[in-house]
Enzyme design. Structure first.
Site, mmCIF file in Angstrom:
data_model
loop_
_atom_site.group_PDB
_atom_site.id
_atom_site.type_symbol
_atom_site.label_atom_id
_atom_site.label_comp_id
_atom_site.label_asym_id
_atom_site.label_seq_id
_atom_site.Cartn_x
_atom_site.Cartn_y
_atom_site.Cartn_z
ATOM 1 C CD GLU A 198 -2.876 1.056 2.365
ATOM 2 O OE1 GLU A 198 -3.571 0.015 2.418
ATOM 3 O OE2 GLU A 198 -2.992 1.986 3.171
ATOM 4 C CB THR B 183 -4.355 5.691 0.778
ATOM 5 O OG1 THR B 183 -3.431 6.751 0.607
ATOM 6 C CG2 THR B 183 -3.681 4.502 1.425
ATOM 7 C CE1 TYR C 280 -11.063 -0.532 10.213
ATOM 8 C CE2 TYR C 280 -13.001 -1.492 9.175
ATOM 9 C CZ TYR C 280 -12.025 -0.513 9.226
ATOM 10 O OH TYR C 280 -12.011 0.478 8.270
HETATM 11 C C1 LIG Z 1 -7.268 -1.759 4.424
HETATM 12 C C2 LIG Z 1 -7.734 -0.368 4.783
HETATM 13 C C3 LIG Z 1 -7.499 0.680 3.890
HETATM 14 C C4 LIG Z 1 -7.948 1.975 4.183
HETATM 15 N N1 LIG Z 1 -7.707 2.989 3.282
HETATM 16 C C5 LIG Z 1 -8.165 4.238 3.530
HETATM 17 C C6 LIG Z 1 -7.994 5.292 2.575
HETATM 18 O O1 LIG Z 1 -7.425 5.104 1.498
HETATM 19 N N2 LIG Z 1 -8.476 6.524 2.880
HETATM 20 C C7 LIG Z 1 -9.134 6.773 4.061
HETATM 21 O O2 LIG Z 1 -9.569 7.907 4.270
HETATM 22 N N3 LIG Z 1 -9.323 5.793 4.981
HETATM 23 C C8 LIG Z 1 -8.863 4.523 4.745
HETATM 24 N N4 LIG Z 1 -9.071 3.532 5.668
HETATM 25 C C9 LIG Z 1 -9.714 3.861 6.944
HETATM 26 C C10 LIG Z 1 -11.258 3.785 6.870
HETATM 27 O O3 LIG Z 1 -11.747 4.763 5.981
HETATM 28 C C11 LIG Z 1 -11.798 4.026 8.279
HETATM 29 O O4 LIG Z 1 -11.420 2.975 9.122
HETATM 30 C C12 LIG Z 1 -13.289 4.324 8.408
HETATM 31 O O5 LIG Z 1 -13.541 4.739 9.748
HETATM 32 C C13 LIG Z 1 -14.210 3.136 8.153
HETATM 33 O O6 LIG Z 1 -14.259 2.796 6.835
HETATM 34 P P1 LIG Z 1 -14.971 1.405 6.389
HETATM 35 O O7 LIG Z 1 -15.006 1.389 4.932
HETATM 36 O O8 LIG Z 1 -14.363 0.273 7.092
HETATM 37 O O9 LIG Z 1 -16.440 1.694 6.973
HETATM 38 P P2 LIG Z 1 -17.738 0.806 7.179
HETATM 39 O O10 LIG Z 1 -17.583 -0.578 6.693
HETATM 40 O O11 LIG Z 1 -18.865 1.608 6.620
HETATM 41 O O12 LIG Z 1 -17.846 0.757 8.778
HETATM 42 C C14 LIG Z 1 -17.724 1.948 9.550
HETATM 43 C C15 LIG Z 1 -18.405 1.767 10.893
HETATM 44 O O13 LIG Z 1 -19.817 1.706 10.701
HETATM 45 C C16 LIG Z 1 -20.358 0.487 11.207
HETATM 46 N N5 LIG Z 1 -21.398 0.088 10.256
HETATM 47 C C17 LIG Z 1 -21.214 -0.412 9.020
HETATM 48 N N6 LIG Z 1 -22.399 -0.626 8.420
HETATM 49 C C18 LIG Z 1 -23.357 -0.237 9.296
HETATM 50 C C19 LIG Z 1 -24.772 -0.193 9.260
HETATM 51 N N7 LIG Z 1 -25.453 -0.594 8.175
HETATM 52 N N8 LIG Z 1 -25.430 0.273 10.346
HETATM 53 C C20 LIG Z 1 -24.749 0.702 11.457
HETATM 54 N N9 LIG Z 1 -23.396 0.677 11.537
HETATM 55 C C21 LIG Z 1 -22.713 0.223 10.475
HETATM 56 C C22 LIG Z 1 -19.184 -0.479 11.266
HETATM 57 O O14 LIG Z 1 -19.378 -1.479 12.259
HETATM 58 C C23 LIG Z 1 -18.047 0.470 11.618
HETATM 59 O O15 LIG Z 1 -18.036 0.752 12.998
HETATM 60 C C24 LIG Z 1 -8.630 2.232 5.407
HETATM 61 C C25 LIG Z 1 -8.842 1.175 6.319
HETATM 62 C C26 LIG Z 1 -8.397 -0.105 6.015
HETATM 63 C C27 LIG Z 1 -8.629 -1.220 7.003
#
Ligand SMILES: Cc1cc2nc3c(=O)[nH]c(=O)nc-3n(C[C@H](O)[C@H](O)[C@H](O)COP(=O)(O)OP(=O)(O)OC[C@H]3O[C@@H](n4cnc5c(N)ncnc54)[C@H](O)[C@@H]3O)c2cc1C
Length: 291
Positions: free
Chosen positions: A17, A48, A150
């Site tokens: 990455e 990213t 996570y």
């Molecule tokens: C491999 C990896 C790469 C990343 N790359 C980037 C990047 O390029 N740029 C950046 O800005 N960030 C990046 N992140 C960080 C990420 O954007 C954050 O961790 C963010 O807070 C959550 O994104 P997510 O897509 O996991 O969210 P989601 O999957 O939407 O989850 C977010 C939260 O909402 C909850 N949730 C999900 N669906 C629902 C629902 N239907 N109802 C209620 N609660 C729900 C989940 O349990 C979680 O607590 C990365 C993280 C990882 C692990």
């Protein structure tokens, strides 16, 4: 090529990455680093995306360089929070023009200090909404979608069980593979993949490895991401925390051991959060016996 085809044909799938430089910095340095990473023969590289609009165009540009100049598959991160559907459509169309087929679909985070999005910018609440939206795009057939997982629970989620159910919901929208947030304790990864499989998450779950080079870096990461610090890492920080070179060597050694153990345990691939450090990445892979 869709990255899921790599997971279906080889093991382990190695990925790196990288992140784009700040908007006012030239791209030369990252392009030079990409050339060095290419020599380590990763199966794909991910780029990213700055949630909230920073450096967004550069994510596609750098992904395109990886794919179209270096001939390595790329995974383009895309966060949806704060974007309108039209903005996301424009990015997807730009990706398709650049022959980019693989998306890491993410929610992203609100800018620091902000509690809610401005009116007109609330089209997406979760990564699962973005995945649904990608499936509706006119070029949706060319895209393969990955998402984040996570293993110790997302920081905002009140229970691990609920976080896992949210992950299953996201997976069911159409996720080809998952990449985990960084972690330092492999036992938690193996427990997590068993639990995920138990509720029907049946895709590759790739461990994300963050090499640590400074003691205060570990503390910051742990505080931000909620990942636990195992006892051996605490001892390592105590021993080398005030000796930067020794700490760096120990960090490389820790990452290499973590990787060896994950591969022995059957992990489908390795995703290294390289921090754009090709030299350290090379040392880690050599010590882990991969390159
Ligand atoms: C491999 C990896 C790469 C990343 N790359 C980037 C990047 O390029 N740029 C950046 O800005 N960030 C990046 N992140 C960080 C990420 O954007 C954050 O961790 C963010 O807070 C959550 O994104 P997510 O897509 O996991 O969210 P989601 O999957 O939407 O989850 C977010 C939260 O909402 C909850 N949730 C999900 N669906 C629902 C629902 N239907 N109802 C209620 N609660 C729900 C989940 O349990 C979680 O607590 C990365 C993280 C990882 C692990």
């Amino acid at each position: 090529m869709k990255i899921i085809d790599l997971f279906n044909s080889k093991k382990p799938v190695l990925s790196f990455e990288v992140f784009p430089p700040k908007a006012d910095s030239p791209l030369d340095d990252i392009f030079k680093a990409l050339d060095k990473f290419a020599k380590l023969r990763p199966d794909f590289m991910s780029v990213t995306y700055g949630a909230g609009g920073n450096g967004n165009k550069r994510t596609v540009e750098i992904s395109s360089r990886i794919k179209n100049t270096l001939g390595i598959e790329s995974l383009t991160h895309l966060t949806c929070i704060g974007h309108t559907k039209d903005e996301i459509d424009a990015i997807l169309s730009n990706m398709s023009k650049n022959n980019l087929e693989n998306i890491l679909a993410l929610r992203g985070d609100l800018p620091v200090g902000e509690k809610r999005l401005p009116d007109g910018k609330r089209d997406f609440s979760y990564a699962s909404d973005l995945i649904d939206h990608i499936k509706k795009h006119k070029k949706s057939g060319i895209f393969s979608t990955a998402a984040a997982a996570y293993i110790e629970g997302h920081v905002e989620c009140k229970s691990l069980k609920q976080d896992l159910l949210n992950l299953k919901y996201k997976y069911d929208r159409g996720v080809d593979f998952l990449i985990t947030q960084l972690f330092f304790d492999n036992r938690r990864y193996f427990e997590f993949i068993e639990k995920a499989a138990g509720i029907g998450v049946a895709c590759p779950i790739v461990p994300g490895i963050m090499p640590v080079f400074k003691a205060d870096q570990i503390k910051t990461i742990s505080a931000k991401s909620g990942c636990s610090i195992p006892a051996d890492l605490v001892l390592m920080m105590d021993k080398y925390g005030s000796e930067p070179e020794e700490m760096k060597k120990a960090g490389i050694d820790y990452a290499a051991r973590q990787i060896r153990d994950l591969l022995e345990g059957g992990a489908p691939g390795l995703h290294i959060y390289t921090m754009v450090r090709p030299v350290s990445t090379k040392l880690i892979l050599e010590q882990a016996g991969i390159r």
